[in-house]
Design a protein around this motif. Structure first.
Motif, PDB file in Angstrom:
ATOM      1  N   ASN A 160       0.799  -1.333   0.091  1.00 50.89           N
ATOM      2  CA  ASN A 160      -0.135  -0.032   0.030  1.00 50.89           C
ATOM      3  C   ASN A 160       0.959   1.328  -0.035  1.00 50.89           C
ATOM      4  OD1 ASN A 160      -2.714  -1.454   0.195  1.00 50.89           O
ATOM      5  ND2 ASN A 160      -2.155  -1.573   2.258  1.00 50.89           N
ATOM      6  N   GLU A 161       0.508   2.372  -0.657  1.00 47.95           N
ATOM      7  CA  GLU A 161       1.239   3.262  -0.850  1.00 47.95           C
ATOM      8  C   GLU A 161       1.248   4.085   0.548  1.00 47.95           C
ATOM      9  OE1 GLU A 161       1.558   7.204  -3.455  1.00 47.95           O
ATOM     10  OE2 GLU A 161       1.691   5.499  -4.416  1.00 47.95           O
ATOM     11  N   SER A 162       2.411   4.519   0.924  1.00 47.02           N
ATOM     12  CA  SER A 162       2.317   5.274   2.083  1.00 47.02           C
ATOM     13  C   SER A 162       1.737   6.942   1.915  1.00 47.02           C
ATOM     14  CB  SER A 162       3.944   5.272   2.664  1.00 47.02           C
ATOM     15  OG  SER A 162       3.838   6.395   3.880  1.00 47.02           O
ATOM     16  N   ALA A 163       1.107   7.167   3.337  1.00 48.65           N
ATOM     17  CA  ALA A 163       0.730   8.521   3.307  1.00 48.65           C
ATOM     18  C   ALA A 163       2.032   9.842   3.071  1.00 48.65           C
ATOM     19  CB  ALA A 163       0.231   8.646   4.455  1.00 48.65           C
ATOM     20  N   GLU A 164       3.132   9.148   3.150  1.00 50.07           N
ATOM     21  CA  GLU A 164       4.234  10.010   3.208  1.00 50.07           C
ATOM     22  C   GLU A 164       4.466  10.172   1.614  1.00 50.07           C
ATOM     23  OE1 GLU A 164       5.461  11.837   5.929  1.00 50.07           O
ATOM     24  OE2 GLU A 164       3.870  10.522   6.805  1.00 50.07           O
ATOM     25  N   ALA A 165       3.857   9.708   0.687  1.00 53.73           N
ATOM     26  CA  ALA A 165       4.495   9.665  -0.695  1.00 53.73           C
ATOM     27  C   ALA A 165       4.657  11.299  -1.241  1.00 53.73           C
ATOM     28  CB  ALA A 165       3.228   9.000  -1.713  1.00 53.73           C
ATOM     29  N   ILE A 166       5.696  11.487  -1.942  1.00 48.83           N
ATOM     30  CA  ILE A 166       5.791  12.886  -2.324  1.00 48.83           C
ATOM     31  C   ILE A 166       4.881  13.258  -3.658  1.00 48.83           C
ATOM     32  CG2 ILE A 166       8.312  12.828  -1.782  1.00 48.83           C
ATOM     33  CD1 ILE A 166       9.157  12.086  -4.608  1.00 48.83           C
TER      34      ILE A 166
ATOM     35  N   PHE B  37      17.932   7.374  -8.062  1.00 51.64           N
ATOM     36  CA  PHE B  37      16.599   6.754  -7.878  1.00 51.64           C
ATOM     37  C   PHE B  37      15.747   7.530  -6.549  1.00 51.64           C
ATOM     38  CE2 PHE B  37      13.569   3.489  -5.981  1.00 51.64           C
ATOM     39  CZ  PHE B  37      12.936   3.326  -7.145  1.00 51.64           C
ATOM     40  N   ILE B  38      14.568   7.981  -7.093  1.00 47.61           N
ATOM     41  CA  ILE B  38      13.685   8.768  -6.068  1.00 47.61           C
ATOM     42  C   ILE B  38      12.622   7.603  -5.920  1.00 47.61           C
ATOM     43  CG2 ILE B  38      12.367  10.484  -5.216  1.00 47.61           C
ATOM     44  CD1 ILE B  38      14.035  12.285  -7.192  1.00 47.61           C
TER      45      ILE B  38
ATOM     46  N   ASN C  98      16.358  12.283   1.770  1.00 46.97           N
ATOM     47  CA  ASN C  98      14.954  12.153   1.023  1.00 46.97           C
ATOM     48  C   ASN C  98      15.026  13.499   0.261  1.00 46.97           C
ATOM     49  OD1 ASN C  98      12.147  13.110   1.063  1.00 46.97           O
ATOM     50  ND2 ASN C  98      11.965  11.126   1.998  1.00 46.97           N
ATOM     51  N   TYR C  99      14.413  13.325  -0.947  1.00 49.95           N
ATOM     52  CA  TYR C  99      14.361  14.199  -1.794  1.00 49.95           C
ATOM     53  C   TYR C  99      13.687  15.461  -1.640  1.00 49.95           C
ATOM     54  CZ  TYR C  99      14.138  17.115  -6.371  1.00 49.95           C
ATOM     55  OH  TYR C  99      13.899  17.852  -7.232  1.00 49.95           O
TER      56      TYR C  99
END
Length: 335
Positions: free
Chosen positions: A32-38, A268-269, A292-293
């Protein structure tokens, strides 16, 4: 800051970790994609920065399924065009349909790779876990090519396939099917790897069951492909990579030292903004990433002390982490 290092050749952006397919060789769909996704805005900033850092660089979109975030997919492609940076993307093709075919070839990536693992429906459907995928791809790929040709657009349309125990004996037949029936521009291949983001602890049943059984016969089949397609530009996977595949079948989990050059070519990001120099750097690095970018610029992180520490460690890495053209230690650029 060590600015003697050449700038990165590829910026690899993970659009999302999620996927709408159920591929046997990949467990991305279980995440599941994290809520922290950029954000999309942050990813667009990265495209702009790579164009300033290396005007000859390329952007690779990866996932999960890259078109799952549909608007972001096209936004990144547009930003690439705006900055004269080619965008490369793989997709399972499920989000391409008759209504958006023109948008894909006009406004999508310059290099579009569609995942098709066999000209035999049963084999493709088996590994991808979606029974409707094969017929959908066989329908839309020729339409994409025809529309691209009609409007004289520059989009390169390829297929990308995983070669494993169930389809290697049909390899040559597939190449001719892609050439004569689908009429794509080239075909690309990689061997079955250990399951990506494997969710089964200490076990990898699909890889163990479907990696090649008769290694000598497999080597002979690769030799046959090399001999048949050595000077054929339709064969995107070149002889250099095919020769490495012959070694890889005997050492599927680790490669010979000196094969990978990812640390000197790629930045890679991932979906959460973590910056790495290869997809699996977190498995060999003591601190997982080099930053972290959200808090960095590409130039700063590429030339940072953390990046150099990562290169020192990765120099001795032999992990077979999905070696593809953009990772190989070769001057050959397939795109």
């Amino acid at each position: 800051m060590d600015t003697q290092i050449a700038p990165p050749q590829y910026l690899i952006i993970e659009i999302t970790t999620t996927c709408n397919f159920r591929c046997k060789q990949c467990h991305q769909w279980m995440t599941n994609e994290s809520a922290e996704a950029i954000s999309t805005k942050e990813k667009l900033r990265a495209v702009k920065e790579i164009s300033n850092l290396n005007p000859q660089a390329k952007v690779i979109l990866t996932g999960g399924e890259t078109m799952l975030k549909y608007d972001e997919f096209f936004a990144i492609c547009e930003e690439g065009k705006r900055n004269n940076i080619p965008v490369i993307s793989n997709t399972n093709g499920s989000f391409i349909n008759d209504d958006n075919l023109f948008d894909v070839v006009k406004y999508g990536p310059e290099f579009l790779l569609l995942s098709l693992d066999s000209h035999i429906e049963k084999i493709h459907s088996f590994i991808r876990g979606k029974s409707e995928s094969y017929r959908h791809l066989i329908n839309i790929i020729p339409k994409l090519v025809k529309l691209r040709n009609k409007h004289n657009l520059k989009t390169n349309i390829y297929t990308h396939s995983i070669i494993f125990n169930e389809n290697i004996h049909l390899w040559g037949d597939y190449i001719e099917f892609a050439r004569n029936t689908l009429k794509v521009d080239a075909v690309y291949f990689q061997l079955l790897k250990e399951t990506l983001r494997n969710q089964q602890v200490n076990k990898d049943p699909f890889f163990e069951k479907y990696f090649f059984k008769d290694l000598k016969k497999t080597e002979q089949q690769i030799d046959k492909i090399i001999a048949t397609y050595k000077d054929d530009k339709f064969m995107g996977t070149n002889t250099f990579d095919l020769e490495l595949m012959k070694k890889e079948i005997y050492r599927p989990k680790d490669l010979e030292h000196g094969t990978c050059n990812s640390a000197n070519k790629n930045i890679f990001i991932d979906a959460n903004g973590s910056v790495q120099l290869c997809l699996h750097m977190h498995e060999i690095m003591p601190h997982n990433t080099i930053g972290n970018y959200r808090n960095l610029h590409l130039e700063d992180v590429w030339y940072s002390k953390n990046a150099q520490k990562a290169r020192d460690i990765m120099f001795d890495c032999t992990k077979n982490c999905g070696m593809i053209n953009c990772h190989r230690k070769t001057s050959y650029d397939p795109y």
